[in-house]
Write an enzyme that holds these catalytic residues in place. Structure first.
Site: not given
Ligand code: IPE
Ligand code: IPE
Ligand code: MG
Length: 255
Positions: A35, A40, A52, A146
């Protein structure tokens, strides 16, 4: 005193640099909620998708490290059933990432004996995403190193609903009786199937929640949270989490 402290810090950093001083009691299955990609990017004035893209480049380093130190299974939460709520361009980009990642990494994964696996709903996934993942699963099916379990279009409540539906169908079809339904039975119907439960869960970006991830399987898992955003996550952070895990006492309700 200050010198002492500095020395200690340097030593400590050395200890966590790419080497595990203790290879006993390693977690066999590590699950990661990757996450913080969006934040970032935001910090740098970039669009979320740049985060991403950067996050994707961290994956191969962690996979390699996990494989090198002998972790059995690495589960990566890549896209949740709730992530469909995001803007279409972001969803489209996220669902292109498996292809991008595998087009570069698949030959290496094959060579490094990594076995790719999918955990998630195939329904709604674009054909190109599914094709990339299924090719990877097929090309690595005989590998014995793995297990790289991609949680893609995965949601734990969805998984449990699907499991219940299938259990009921099997009871209706006479393949199973109500009395035969045990914890082990439920496990077989979940998307983890024969995978053991994660020993260690890592979540980056400072969020202290599960976000619908492996609710059944994490019942006795050790959690490690860090403020580090996923694109900044390194092998050293990964080893730090493992070292913290090694110092934990798992009691499973016992003494
Ligand atoms: C959880 O992260 C899902 C993934 C990392 C794929 P999110 O960014 O979607 O979660 P919330 O919305 O902050 O709970
Ligand atoms: C995690 O990063 C990737 C996915 C959930 C797919 P986020 O996109 O949730 O990044 P934040 O939480 O908005 O920083
Ligand atoms: Mg997130």
């Amino acid at each position: 005193m200050l010198e002492k402290f500095t020395n200690w810090k340097v030593k400590n950093e050395e200890n966590t640099q790419s080497v595990l001083t203790n290879t006993e009691n390693l977690p066999k299955h590590i699950a990661i909620i990757m996450d913080g990609n969006g934040r970032w990017a935001k910090k740098r004035g970039l669009p979320r998708i740049a985060g991403h893209r950067e996050g994707m480049s961290v994956i191969n380093k962690i996979v390699k490290k996990a494989n090198d130190i002998g972790i059995e299974t690495l589960t990566l939460y890549a896209f949740s059933t709730e992530n469909w709520k995001r803007p279409k361009n972001e969803v489209d980009f996220l669902l292109r990432l498996p292809e991008r990642f595998l087009s570069i990494e698949l030959p290496k994964l094959v060579k490094e004996n990594v076995k790719v696996r999918l955990m998630g709903s195939k329904e709604n996934l674009p054909a190109h995403t599914l094709k990339a993942v299924e090719t990877a699963i097929n090309e690595t099916k005989d590998n014995t190193g793995l297990v790289l379990n991609f949680a893609l279009n995965y949601g734990s409540r969805f998984e449990i609903v699907k499991a219940v539906q299938q259990v009921v169908k099997d009871v209706e079809d006479g393949k199973l009786t109500v009395d035969e339904i045990m914890e082990e039975t439920i496990e077989q119907y979940l998307m983890t199937d024969t995978l053991r439960d994660p020993d260690l869960l890592i979540r980056t970006s400072g969020e202290i929640r599960l976000s619908n991830f492996m609710l059944w399987q994490l019942a006795y898992t050790e959690f490690w949270f860090t403020d580090v955003l996923w694109p900044d996550f390194t092998e050293e952070h990964f080893l730090e989490a493992i070292q913290v895990y090694q110092r934990r006492a798992r009691r499973y309700g016992g003494v």
